[in-house]
Design a protein around this motif. Structure first.
Motif, mmCIF file in Angstrom:
data_model
loop_
_atom_site.group_PDB
_atom_site.id
_atom_site.type_symbol
_atom_site.label_atom_id
_atom_site.label_comp_id
_atom_site.label_asym_id
_atom_site.label_seq_id
_atom_site.Cartn_x
_atom_site.Cartn_y
_atom_site.Cartn_z
ATOM 1 N N ALA A 1 0.835 -1.219 0.000
ATOM 2 C CA ALA A 1 0.000 0.000 0.000
ATOM 3 C C ALA A 1 0.862 1.258 0.000
ATOM 4 C CB ALA A 1 -0.936 -0.015 1.192
ATOM 5 N N ILE A 2 1.900 1.252 0.858
ATOM 6 C CA ILE A 2 2.779 2.435 0.934
ATOM 7 C C ILE A 2 3.473 2.667 -0.392
ATOM 8 C CG2 ILE A 2 4.853 3.350 2.019
ATOM 9 C CD1 ILE A 2 3.955 1.945 4.605
ATOM 10 N N LEU A 3 3.990 1.589 -1.003
ATOM 11 C CA LEU A 3 4.675 1.734 -2.284
ATOM 12 C C LEU A 3 3.717 2.225 -3.369
ATOM 13 C CD1 LEU A 3 6.949 -1.458 -2.252
ATOM 14 C CD2 LEU A 3 7.640 0.924 -1.922
ATOM 15 N N THR A 4 2.505 1.683 -3.338
ATOM 16 C CA THR A 4 1.524 2.087 -4.344
ATOM 17 C C THR A 4 1.156 3.570 -4.187
ATOM 18 O OG1 THR A 4 0.621 -0.161 -4.400
ATOM 19 C CG2 THR A 4 -0.756 1.614 -5.286
ATOM 20 N N ILE A 5 0.928 3.976 -2.930
ATOM 21 C CA ILE A 5 0.585 5.399 -2.681
ATOM 22 C C ILE A 5 1.742 6.300 -3.064
ATOM 23 C CG2 ILE A 5 0.071 7.058 -0.861
ATOM 24 C CD1 ILE A 5 -1.516 4.819 0.513
ATOM 25 N N ALA A 6 2.981 5.842 -2.749
ATOM 26 C CA ALA A 6 4.139 6.648 -3.122
ATOM 27 C C ALA A 6 4.222 6.807 -4.633
ATOM 28 C CB ALA A 6 5.409 6.019 -2.572
ATOM 29 N N ALA A 7 3.931 5.737 -5.347
ATOM 30 C CA ALA A 7 3.959 5.817 -6.805
ATOM 31 C C ALA A 7 2.885 6.779 -7.312
ATOM 32 C CB ALA A 7 3.759 4.428 -7.394
ATOM 33 N N ILE A 8 1.701 6.685 -6.698
ATOM 34 C CA ILE A 8 0.624 7.596 -7.106
ATOM 35 C C ILE A 8 1.016 9.052 -6.862
ATOM 36 C CG2 ILE A 8 -1.741 8.306 -6.589
ATOM 37 C CD1 ILE A 8 -2.369 5.358 -6.028
ATOM 38 N N VAL A 9 1.583 9.309 -5.663
ATOM 39 C CA VAL A 9 2.006 10.673 -5.319
ATOM 40 C C VAL A 9 3.069 11.160 -6.290
ATOM 41 C CG1 VAL A 9 3.168 12.084 -3.578
ATOM 42 C CG2 VAL A 9 1.351 10.506 -2.901
ATOM 43 N N ALA A 10 4.021 10.274 -6.615
ATOM 44 C CA ALA A 10 5.083 10.668 -7.544
ATOM 45 C C ALA A 10 4.509 11.010 -8.914
ATOM 46 C CB ALA A 10 6.109 9.544 -7.650
ATOM 47 N N ILE A 11 3.576 10.178 -9.377
ATOM 48 C CA ILE A 11 2.964 10.459 -10.682
ATOM 49 C C ILE A 11 2.210 11.779 -10.666
ATOM 50 C CG2 ILE A 11 1.209 9.651 -12.303
ATOM 51 C CD1 ILE A 11 2.008 6.780 -11.516
ATOM 52 N N ILE A 12 1.442 11.992 -9.564
ATOM 53 C CA ILE A 12 0.685 13.255 -9.452
ATOM 54 C C ILE A 12 1.636 14.444 -9.383
ATOM 55 C CG2 ILE A 12 -0.863 14.577 -7.971
ATOM 56 C CD1 ILE A 12 -2.221 11.955 -7.230
ATOM 57 N N ALA A 13 2.729 14.292 -8.609
ATOM 58 C CA ALA A 13 3.703 15.389 -8.486
ATOM 59 C C ALA A 13 4.332 15.700 -9.830
ATOM 60 C CB ALA A 13 4.771 15.027 -7.461
ATOM 61 N N LEU A 14 4.708 14.672 -10.569
ATOM 62 C CA LEU A 14 5.292 14.878 -11.883
ATOM 63 C C LEU A 14 4.300 15.589 -12.800
ATOM 64 C CD1 LEU A 14 7.633 14.433 -13.837
ATOM 65 C CD2 LEU A 14 6.641 12.199 -14.406
ATOM 66 N N PHE A 15 3.061 15.156 -12.746
ATOM 67 C CA PHE A 15 2.020 15.797 -13.555
ATOM 68 C C PHE A 15 1.825 17.256 -13.129
ATOM 69 C CE2 PHE A 15 -2.459 16.968 -14.077
ATOM 70 C CZ PHE A 15 -2.573 16.854 -15.448
ATOM 71 N N ALA A 16 1.857 17.470 -11.803
ATOM 72 C CA ALA A 16 1.674 18.834 -11.293
ATOM 73 C C ALA A 16 2.803 19.747 -11.735
ATOM 74 C CB ALA A 16 1.559 18.808 -9.770
ATOM 75 N N VAL A 17 4.053 19.229 -11.651
ATOM 76 C CA VAL A 17 5.201 20.036 -12.075
ATOM 77 C C VAL A 17 5.088 20.361 -13.568
ATOM 78 C CG1 VAL A 17 7.697 20.007 -12.419
ATOM 79 C CG2 VAL A 17 6.728 19.216 -10.260
ATOM 80 N N SER A 18 4.708 19.362 -14.351
ATOM 81 C CA SER A 18 4.562 19.596 -15.789
ATOM 82 C C SER A 18 3.471 20.630 -16.058
ATOM 83 C CB SER A 18 4.223 18.278 -16.498
ATOM 84 O OG SER A 18 5.232 17.316 -16.279
ATOM 85 N N LEU A 19 2.368 20.497 -15.335
ATOM 86 C CA LEU A 19 1.271 21.443 -15.518
ATOM 87 C C LEU A 19 1.668 22.842 -15.055
ATOM 88 C CD1 LEU A 19 -1.620 21.620 -16.516
ATOM 89 C CD2 LEU A 19 -2.398 21.126 -14.192
#
Length: 619
Positions: free
Chosen positions: A173-191
């Motif tokens: 669960a922690i790894l999955t959430i971390a991956a989700i957060v990383a993807i969202i952060a990357l998307f946020a930075v790009s946006l």
């Protein structure tokens, strides 16, 4: 705070909030999923154990159940499985708890209630799921519980406790959430990068508009804004540039004609301030011109020029020279003529105006930069560290007056700046002074006798009221002398009218030279003169009249033909208000005294007395 900073901060805060919300939702979802999966896993294990126990009882291998339970631990994430029997089973088969432990409190409650119990245990180091599930007797299925157990349907036969390890699920669960957060952060930075790219034209345009506005406040409208896009931002930039062009053109249309008409130099880089300064100066000059146009006398305008000189540049000393008849006459700050010459000039310029550089060149002289520029200046003689500025004022195509500033050379910069503005006032004042001067000359010519230069009877009639009121207010006297040339007709008949005119001019000059400048000498008629002695009683006037009579009697009057002639005159004297309350009544009394002088032999002075008045009617 800048717009881009505010947008970025808002976006980052919104993104962080979204990440936190998503992480919390994911954690809750994973927890619910883990519990659901663990519950299903436990129920499956319990059912497997129940089926195994049923088969074991039918096959007679129930004694091997513990080995089966031990083998269940090899199932992934299944930590343990333990069975406890209900009291009903003990009563039927006896207590055979080999390999079993006594039921704990939870298991005892499940045996009593027949309801399953599920619990999640979490510590800092581990996390596991405990499920205690009852075995309830049922008549359904083949085989079924009632085939071996002598109990009623629905009775609790026992319970199984299964513990399932949740650590692996938690790590996933922690790894999955971390991956989700990383993807969202990357998307946020790009946006965010894309958003900044979109906002950059707006922010840069806003910065340039701010600089343009600041420049506009300072009067500079030469800056333009680059149109970086074809959208609303670019349209705003183009419209602002149009506005700046319009303002610049308008200011140029204001400043350039003014500078061209008045010969001004731009003293401001600030176009707006230059326009305001120009309009204010024009308004002040227009007001000044209107004011001096309404002044009655030239002396009032001269007084204003004195005040304007001191107000414009805080000039220490000011002098004004008026040019008349090839002579320069000093005018005081009261607007009246003075006997002494300008203290900043060589006294010789009074008789020789050509010595004055401003008079000769007809343009203003800068004696602050070079005090030796004018040879006729005397400023540095009295003040070695001073300088001067001389302004010519043109009347009728020539210099009619010269105004001089005298001040320390340390004030040169301020004085030169004020001099340029002062010159504009003089430019506007010159035609007004010229018209006033012409009117004064016309009036003067109308009030003077052209042959003798004396005041005429019209002047007496227009001016005497003021003199009379001053005399009465000050409780003084006016002596009135009526003068007549004896046997004047003989001169005209014998020598001609030119000789008669020469006699009149000679006597007029004698009268002027024999009285004070404050006294009035009037040509009253052909050979008659009226003399008004100010602040003089009749007794003193008799002495003056006798002196004039005696001097003329001794004088040889030159005639145009080269001959000379001697003449006498008769004088009648009266006193105002001693002899009469009205001035013209006193004039009549003086005339009566003159008539008596002629009747009694001529060439004499007669003081009016009441006995000389023989007429019955009153004046």
């Amino acid at each position: 705070m800048r717009l881009a900073t505010k947008v970025s901060a808002f976006y980052l805060a919104a993104t962080a909030t979204l990440v936190l919300v998503l992480a919390a939702v994911a954690l809750i979802a994973f927890r619910a999923f883990s519990l659901t999966a663990a519950t299903a896993h436990a129920q499956t294990a319990a059912e497997i154990v129940r089926v195994h126990l049923t088969e074991a009882m039918l096959l007679g291998t129930i004694g091997e159940r513990q080995r089966f339970l031990d083998r269940l631990r090899d199932v992934q994430n299944l930590r343990s499985a333990r069975i406890v029997r209900a009291p009903l089973v003990d009563r039927q088969f006896g207590k055979n708890r080999q390999g079993e432990r006594e039921p704990d409190a939870i298991e005892q409650r499940v045996l009593e209630t027949g309801k399953s119990y599920f619990e999640t245990v979490e510590t800092l180091t581990e996390s596991y799921f405990r499920a205690t599930i009852p075995y309830v007797a049922s008549a359904y299925g083949i085989p079924n519980c009632l085939q071996c157990h002598q109990v009623a349907e629905g009775s609790v036969l026992g319970a199984i406790t299964v513990t399932i390890d949740l650590n692996v699920l938690r790590q996933h669960a922690i790894l999955t959430i971390a991956a989700i957060v990383a993807i969202i952060a990357l998307f946020a930075v790009s946006l965010l990068w894309l958003l900044n790219r979109l906002l950059r034209p707006i922010t840069v345009t806003a910065d340039e508009i701010t600089e343009v506005v600041h420049g506009g406040v300072e009067g500079r409208f030469d800056r333009r804004i680059a149109a970086r896009s074809s959208d609303e931002t670019g349209r705003i930039a183009r419209e602002v540039n149009r506005l700046l062009d319009a303002i610049s053109q308008a200011l140029a249309q204001i400043n350039e004609p003014i500078a061209r008409v008045f010969g001004w130099r731009h003293q401001h880089d600030n176009q707006l301030q230059a326009a305001v300064h120009a309009v204010r100066t024009m308004a002040a000059i227009a007001h000044f011109k209107q004011t001096i146009e309404e002044d009655r006398e030239i002396s009032e305008i001269y007084r204003r020029l004195y005040r304007l000189s001191r107000d414009t540049s805080a000039v220490a000393e000011v002098s004004l020279l008026e040019c008349r008849n090839d002579e320069m006459h000093a005018i005081g700050d009261d607007g009246m003529a003075q006997t002494r010459c300008c203290p900043g000039c060589d006294p010789a310029i009074a008789a020789s105006p050509e010595l004055c550089r401003a008079y000769r060149t007809e343009h203003w002289v800068d004696g602050l930069t070079d005090p030796s520029l004018c040879a006729a200046q005397a400023v540095t003689t009295h003040h070695p560290d001073w300088g001067y500025l001389c302004f010519p004022i043109r009347f009728s195509g020539q210099v009619g007056a010269v105004l001089q500033w005298r001040l320390p050379r340390a004030q040169q910069r301020e004085a030169l700046k004020g001099a340029e503005q002062f010159q504009r006032y003089l430019t506007e004042a010159a035609p007004v002074l010229e018209s006033k001067r012409l009117l004064a000359q016309l009036k003067e010519s109308a009030l003077r006798d052209p042959m003798t230069g004396l005041r005429n009877r019209r002047f007496l009639e227009e001016s005497i009221d003021l003199l009379v009121s001053q005399t009465l207010r000050n409780q003084r006297h006016l002596a009135v002398m009526m003068v007549d040339i004896d046997f004047f007709k003989v001169v005209n008949d014998t020598y001609g009218h030119d000789a008669g005119d020469a006699v009149v001019r000679f006597i007029a000059k004698l009268l002027q030279e024999s009285v004070r400048t404050s006294d009035w000498v009037i040509r009253y008629g052909g050979e008659e003169f009226l003399v008004v002695l100010v602040d003089t009683a009749a007794e003193a006037a008799i002495a003056v009249a006798e002196k004039i009579r005696s001097q003329l009697e001794k004088s040889a009057i030159p005639l145009p033909q080269g001959q000379t002639i001697q003449k006498t005159l008769s004088v009648g004297v009266a006193d105002f208000p001693g002899d009469g309350d009205a001035f013209w009544q006193v004039v009549k009394y003086a005339d009566v005294a003159l008539y008596h002088a002629k009747e009694t032999g001529r060439n004499r002075v007669v003081r009016f007395t009441p006995e000389l008045w023989h007429e019955k009617e009153q004046y």
